[in-house]
Write a protein that holds these residues in place. Structure first.
Motif, PDB file in Angstrom:
ATOM      1  N   GLN A   1       0.835  -1.208   0.000  1.00 22.15           N
ATOM      2  CA  GLN A   1       0.000   0.000   0.000  1.00 22.15           C
ATOM      3  C   GLN A   1       0.867   1.255   0.000  1.00 22.15           C
ATOM      4  O   GLN A   1       0.577   2.226  -0.709  1.00 22.15           O
ATOM      5  CB  GLN A   1      -0.919   0.016   1.222  1.00 22.15           C
ATOM      6  CG  GLN A   1      -2.010   1.077   1.139  1.00 22.15           C
ATOM      7  CD  GLN A   1      -3.248   0.607   0.402  1.00 22.15           C
ATOM      8  OE1 GLN A   1      -3.837  -0.413   0.753  1.00 22.15           O
ATOM      9  NE2 GLN A   1      -3.642   1.331  -0.635  1.00 22.15           N
TER      10      GLN A   1
ATOM     11  N   GLU B   1      -9.351  -1.030  -5.634  1.00 14.58           N
ATOM     12  CA  GLU B   1      -9.649  -2.359  -5.132  1.00 14.58           C
ATOM     13  C   GLU B   1      -9.361  -2.472  -3.643  1.00 14.58           C
ATOM     14  O   GLU B   1      -8.517  -1.748  -3.104  1.00 14.58           O
ATOM     15  CB  GLU B   1      -8.839  -3.417  -5.896  1.00 14.58           C
ATOM     16  CG  GLU B   1      -9.210  -3.571  -7.359  1.00 14.58           C
ATOM     17  CD  GLU B   1      -8.716  -2.419  -8.223  1.00 14.58           C
ATOM     18  OE1 GLU B   1      -9.253  -2.233  -9.325  1.00 14.58           O
ATOM     19  OE2 GLU B   1      -7.783  -1.698  -7.784  1.00 14.58           O
ATOM     20  N   ASP B   2     -10.049  -3.387  -2.983  1.00 19.60           N
ATOM     21  CA  ASP B   2      -9.827  -3.644  -1.560  1.00 19.60           C
ATOM     22  C   ASP B   2      -8.585  -4.507  -1.393  1.00 19.60           C
ATOM     23  O   ASP B   2      -8.497  -5.614  -1.964  1.00 19.60           O
ATOM     24  CB  ASP B   2     -11.046  -4.360  -0.968  1.00 19.60           C
ATOM     25  CG  ASP B   2     -10.840  -4.713   0.492  1.00 19.60           C
ATOM     26  OD1 ASP B   2     -10.784  -3.787   1.312  1.00 19.60           O
ATOM     27  OD2 ASP B   2     -10.717  -5.916   0.782  1.00 19.60           O
TER      28      ASP B   2
ATOM     29  N   SER C   1      -7.411  -6.211   1.100  1.00 17.75           N
ATOM     30  CA  SER C   1      -7.605  -7.506   1.758  1.00 17.75           C
ATOM     31  C   SER C   1      -8.137  -8.547   0.767  1.00 17.75           C
ATOM     32  O   SER C   1      -7.782  -9.733   0.838  1.00 17.75           O
ATOM     33  CB  SER C   1      -8.551  -7.369   2.953  1.00 17.75           C
ATOM     34  OG  SER C   1      -9.837  -6.949   2.536  1.00 17.75           O
ATOM     35  N   THR C   2      -8.963  -8.098  -0.180  1.00 18.17           N
ATOM     36  CA  THR C   2      -9.461  -9.003  -1.218  1.00 18.17           C
ATOM     37  C   THR C   2      -8.328  -9.448  -2.128  1.00 18.17           C
ATOM     38  O   THR C   2      -8.211 -10.629  -2.469  1.00 18.17           O
ATOM     39  CB  THR C   2     -10.564  -8.323  -2.048  1.00 18.17           C
ATOM     40  OG1 THR C   2     -11.640  -7.957  -1.194  1.00 18.17           O
ATOM     41  CG2 THR C   2     -11.078  -9.255  -3.130  1.00 18.17           C
TER      42      THR C   2
END
Length: 385
Positions: free
Chosen positions: A308, A316-317, A319-320
């Motif tokens: 990050q 986009e997330d 964690s996904t």
């Protein structure tokens, strides 16, 4: 955005555009027409690519269509066409290719407006002939094809189909099937990577520059692509419109055997290492492919601890992405998301990359370290590192 940042972006854009202009473009290419793999059992391979990757049935050639020496199944997903070909008997070039290399890419077919001219231009500049221009006809029109050789046993075939309206090419019939798993969102071929022996990268980069009018988009040396154990070097060649990109890899000296050396050992020579296919929604695509049994490289968990900070804000997330093993990298024009399958056959040779570009034109340099660590872990399990 700060003034210096704007200047950097401007310089980068200028550099990229200059590279595309530097491509001589005497050989206009509209795109990748199809990729043909020679495989041991085309019927079963077709079932795999339909089930796991979401390709759809398109065309068939074999005994029923008058072809006596081979069988071919043509699969399609958006702009991607795969041709899976098996021999019907031993003792021919197809069976010999499979015996030596295993399942792998034989043909990278290029869509052109004039196949005869493409053949004349490239052979006059030194390309070795694979076959002279041929015209094939049926009730739906005609296709002109001609072929040249490139690294190893890989070939390029120029396809001219402006006077053809059939399902694929003469000699093929439409292939209908009651078994049609849905697409996984694959759109087009982003690039295809060739692995060549030590000392041959410049030769083949020169081939694409001198024979086909390509330009060098970017060069990676062993400092860019390395770990404490292995390294490789790469030159990315592109045609003038940027639709065809061929990275050429060669091994660099390291403490242990690199992924390129492993490939060359098991493929028994140079060849296409991986096919990068693009998607507009990599989270959907990878979620689907995982459900369907596709195995992907494991990304070290520590990779996501700093990603990050390196790539900044993305839509986009994270964690996904971590749960799916999708990597992220950013350049001056945007970011990209990418992931790599494990080899799709028993020999550790051909694999696929799934990539989504959110403006970025680069190749994920920031992910090289994590990617190499993942590949080395697989090599260690195979006892080939």
């Amino acid at each position: 955005m700060e003034t210096n940042d704007l200047k950097n972006v401007s310089n980068y854009n200028y550099g990229i555009e200059k590279i595309f202009k530097d491509a001589q473009d005497f050989l206009p290419i509209n795109g990748t027409d199809y990729v043909e793999l020679y495989v041991g059992n085309a019927k079963q391979a077709a079932h795999y690519y339909k089930t796991a990757f979401g390709f759809q049935s398109l065309a068939y050639a074999g005994l029923e269509t008058g072809v006596r020496d081979r069988v071919s199944y043509v699969l399609v997903q958006d702009k991607i066409r795969l041709v899976l070909t098996s021999p019907l008997q031993s003792g021919n070039t197809i069976s010999d290719h499979i015996a030596k290399h295993g399942d792998g890419v034989k043909v990278i077919a290029l869509w052109v407006d004039d196949a005869r001219k493409a053949f004349e231009l490239t052979t006059s500049r030194g390309a070795e002939v694979y076959f002279e221009p041929v015209v094939e006809k049926d009730d739906d029109g005609e296709v002109v094809r001609a072929g040249i050789r490139t690294y190893g046993d890989t070939v390029h075939i120029f396809i001219e189909r402006k006077n053809y309206k059939g399902v694929f090419m003469p000699g093929y019939s439409a292939w209908t099937s009651e078994y049609n798993p849905g697409p996984t969102g694959l759109k087009y071929i982003d690039h295809m990577v060739g692995n060549v022996e030590l000392g041959a990268m410049n030769k083949w980069a020169g081939f694409y520059a001198d024979v086909m009018g390509f330009a060098n988009l970017v060069t990676f040396d062993d400092k860019d692509i390395s770990t404490q154990y292995t390294a490789l070097m790469s030159k990315v060649m592109t045609n003038g419109n940027g639709r065809i990109k061929f990275p050429i890899n060669e091994p660099a000296k390291g403490i242990k055997k690199s992924q390129v050396e492993e490939y060359l050992d098991f493929y028994e020579g140079p060849g296409c290492q991986h096919i990068a296919v693009a998607t507009d929604d990599i989270v959907f695509t990878i979620s689907e492919m995982r459900k369907r049994g596709v195995d992907f490289l494991f990304v070290p968990g520590k990779y996501y601890d700093t990603v990050q900070e390196r790539v900044g804000e993305i839509a986009e997330d994270m964690s996904t992405l971590k749960s799916l093993g999708i990597m992220v990298d950013r350049d001056e024009e945007g970011y990209l998301l990418q992931i790599f399958t494990k080899p799709v056959e028993d020999r550790p040779t051909l694999f696929f990359e799934i990539i989504q570009r959110k403006g970025a034109r680069s190749f994920g340099k920031g992910n090289f370290q994590a990617l190499f660590e993942s590949i080395e872990a697989e090599q260690a399990r195979r006892g080939t590192l």
